[in-house]
Design a protein around this motif. Structure first.
Motif, short mmCIF file in Angstrom:
data_model
loop_
_atom_site.label_atom_id
_atom_site.label_comp_id
_atom_site.label_asym_id
_atom_site.label_seq_id
_atom_site.Cartn_x
_atom_site.Cartn_y
_atom_site.Cartn_z
N CYS A 97 -12.35 -2.00 -1.26
CA CYS A 97 -11.82 -0.65 -1.45
C CYS A 97 -12.65 0.30 -0.59
O CYS A 97 -13.88 0.35 -0.73
N ASN B 187 -3.51 2.12 -8.00
CA ASN B 187 -4.58 2.41 -7.05
C ASN B 187 -5.91 1.72 -7.39
O ASN B 187 -6.96 2.35 -7.43
N VAL C 298 -1.42 6.48 1.20
CA VAL C 298 -2.85 6.65 1.48
C VAL C 298 -3.62 5.33 1.39
O VAL C 298 -4.84 5.32 1.36
N GLY C 299 -2.90 4.21 1.32
CA GLY C 299 -3.53 2.89 1.28
C GLY C 299 -3.85 2.38 -0.10
O GLY C 299 -4.47 1.33 -0.24
N GLY C 300 -3.43 3.08 -1.16
CA GLY C 300 -3.68 2.63 -2.53
C GLY C 300 -2.82 1.44 -2.88
O GLY C 300 -1.62 1.42 -2.59
N PRO D 91 0.83 -1.21 0.00
CA PRO D 91 0.00 0.00 0.00
C PRO D 91 0.86 1.26 0.00
O PRO D 91 1.90 1.30 0.64
N TRP E 115 -7.33 -0.54 -5.53
CA TRP E 115 -8.07 -0.54 -4.26
C TRP E 115 -7.38 0.39 -3.28
O TRP E 115 -6.19 0.63 -3.38
N TYR E 116 -8.15 0.87 -2.32
CA TYR E 116 -7.61 1.61 -1.18
C TYR E 116 -7.94 0.82 0.08
O TYR E 116 -9.06 0.88 0.59
N ASP E 117 -6.99 0.02 0.51
CA ASP E 117 -7.13 -0.79 1.73
C ASP E 117 -5.72 -1.23 2.11
O ASP E 117 -5.10 -2.03 1.40
N SER E 118 -5.22 -0.74 3.21
CA SER E 118 -3.83 -1.00 3.60
C SER E 118 -3.59 -2.43 4.08
O SER E 118 -2.45 -2.80 4.33
#
Length: 139
Positions: free
Chosen positions: A85, A113, A49-51, A46, A115-118
């Motif tokens: 995400c 990016n 910003v978690g992307g 990630p 998904w956004y989830d770390s």
């Protein structure tokens, strides 16, 4: 020729036997069954910003030119649970790779990016669809 691996066969012996086979011979035996050899489908670490990015690499082993490759699947975390995400509110995704990809051509593509989830650690592909320039499909 089939290589059958048994417990008495050491890893280095197995690998050296594979190396001894002609690459052309291997490709000729499998190209009627597999239209594309996938090298990797990986997720990135990630970003700040978690992307999480999704990367793909592979080689076309058919005599047809590949027009598009559609990779469908979802990410999982370190304990195997499906991730979502946090921004787009999805888990399953389809990424589209654009050709043309000629016979024996290698293709490497990264989707940024997705998904956004770390917590994402791995991508699980559920289907891969290959569309050729002649209009035919392989799934």
């Amino acid at each position: 020729m089939h290589i059958i691996r048994d417990s008495s066969f050491l890893e280095k012996d197995y690998l050296s036997t594979l190396d001894a086979l002609s690459h052309t011979s291997i490709i000729n035996k499998i190209k009627n069954k597999l239209p594309f050899i996938i090298g990797t489908i990986n997720t990135s670490l990630p970003n700040s910003v978690g992307g999480v990015d999704l990367s793909f690499s592979g080689i076309n082993i058919t005599n047809k030119d590949v027009k598009y490759i559609y990779i469908n699947g979802y990410p999982i975390n370190a304990v195997g649970d499906k991730c979502f995400c946090h921004i787009r509110k999805h888990s399953n995704t389809t990424c589209k790779i654009t050709g043309p990809i000629k016979f024996m051509q290698y293709k490497n593509e990264t989707f940024t990016n997705v998904w956004y989830d770390s917590t994402i650690k791995e991508f699980i592909p559920t289907s891969i669809k290959i569309q050729y320039t002649d209009g035919s499909l392989s799934i």
